[in-house]
Design a protein around this motif. Structure first.
Motif, short mmCIF file in Angstrom:
data_model
loop_
_atom_site.label_atom_id
_atom_site.label_comp_id
_atom_site.label_asym_id
_atom_site.label_seq_id
_atom_site.Cartn_x
_atom_site.Cartn_y
_atom_site.Cartn_z
N PRO A 15 -67.32 0.34 71.55
CA PRO A 15 -68.05 -0.72 70.84
C PRO A 15 -67.82 -2.06 71.52
CG PRO A 15 -66.74 0.61 69.32
CD PRO A 15 -66.35 1.04 70.69
N GLY A 16 -68.87 -2.82 71.66
CA GLY A 16 -68.76 -4.13 72.28
C GLY A 16 -69.05 -4.14 73.77
N VAL A 17 -69.09 -2.96 74.39
CA VAL A 17 -69.39 -2.89 75.82
C VAL A 17 -70.91 -2.88 76.00
CG1 VAL A 17 -69.16 -1.50 77.93
CG2 VAL A 17 -67.26 -1.65 76.32
N ALA A 18 -71.40 -3.70 76.92
CA ALA A 18 -72.85 -3.80 77.13
C ALA A 18 -73.41 -2.48 77.65
CB ALA A 18 -73.14 -4.92 78.13
N ASP A 19 -74.61 -2.16 77.19
CA ASP A 19 -75.28 -0.92 77.58
C ASP A 19 -76.65 -1.30 78.17
OD1 ASP A 19 -76.51 1.52 77.81
OD2 ASP A 19 -76.19 2.14 75.73
#
Lengths: 99, 99
Positions: A15-19
């Protein structure tokens, strides 16, 4: 008769990591007219076929696959992994294209 | 209150189509000492968040997502897709990083 076991490993971004792939897929779907798409997240799935059966004890298999995730399949800095032991299979002598 | 619905799309190679990423992952796992890995198959997963609820009727949503697969997400020559309607969600006004 050769026994086998199938393990599904799902690798997803923490969660919180750019995709960026998901974001671009969302944009593309919106441009294609699917205006109700609010977000898209992507993940990767590996189906790993292991030799040998579980013999009722899946904890050793789970530990081994966890080791695979740590050593190769996942990047622990940005990714989470989920391990699901799917099914015990009997390897057939020949494999046709079924289904 | 904004309703939403999450749809999981799994894109996998059709039976008989070569999976070089899976094959190389298998080789790498074998080289790392996991000699009991017999085969690895890879697949891709999209979690698509749609606006609006299903209101008990998921067939329209399924048809729409099938259209997305055909138009963008899957290559029908070599890939199959599987659509699973996961959960109705209530979009929160703010999203924290949970879990």
């Amino acid at each position: 008769m050769v026994m086998g076991i199938e393990v599904a490993v799902t690798i997803r971004l923490k969660p919180g990591v750019a995709d960026p792939e998901g974001e671009n897929t969302k944009k593309a779907l919106n441009l294609l007219g699917f205006s109700n798409v609010r977000a898209v997240r992507t993940m990767k799935r590996f189906i790993i076929e292991l030799e040998g059966g579980a013999h009722g004890d899946t904890s050793a298999i789970r530990a081994e696959v966890e080791e695979m995730c740590k050593k190769l399949l996942a990047n622990p800095v940005i990714q989470d992994y989920e391990i699901a032991i799917e099914a015990e299979t009997e390897a057939e002598p020949e494999k046709g294209v079924e289904r």
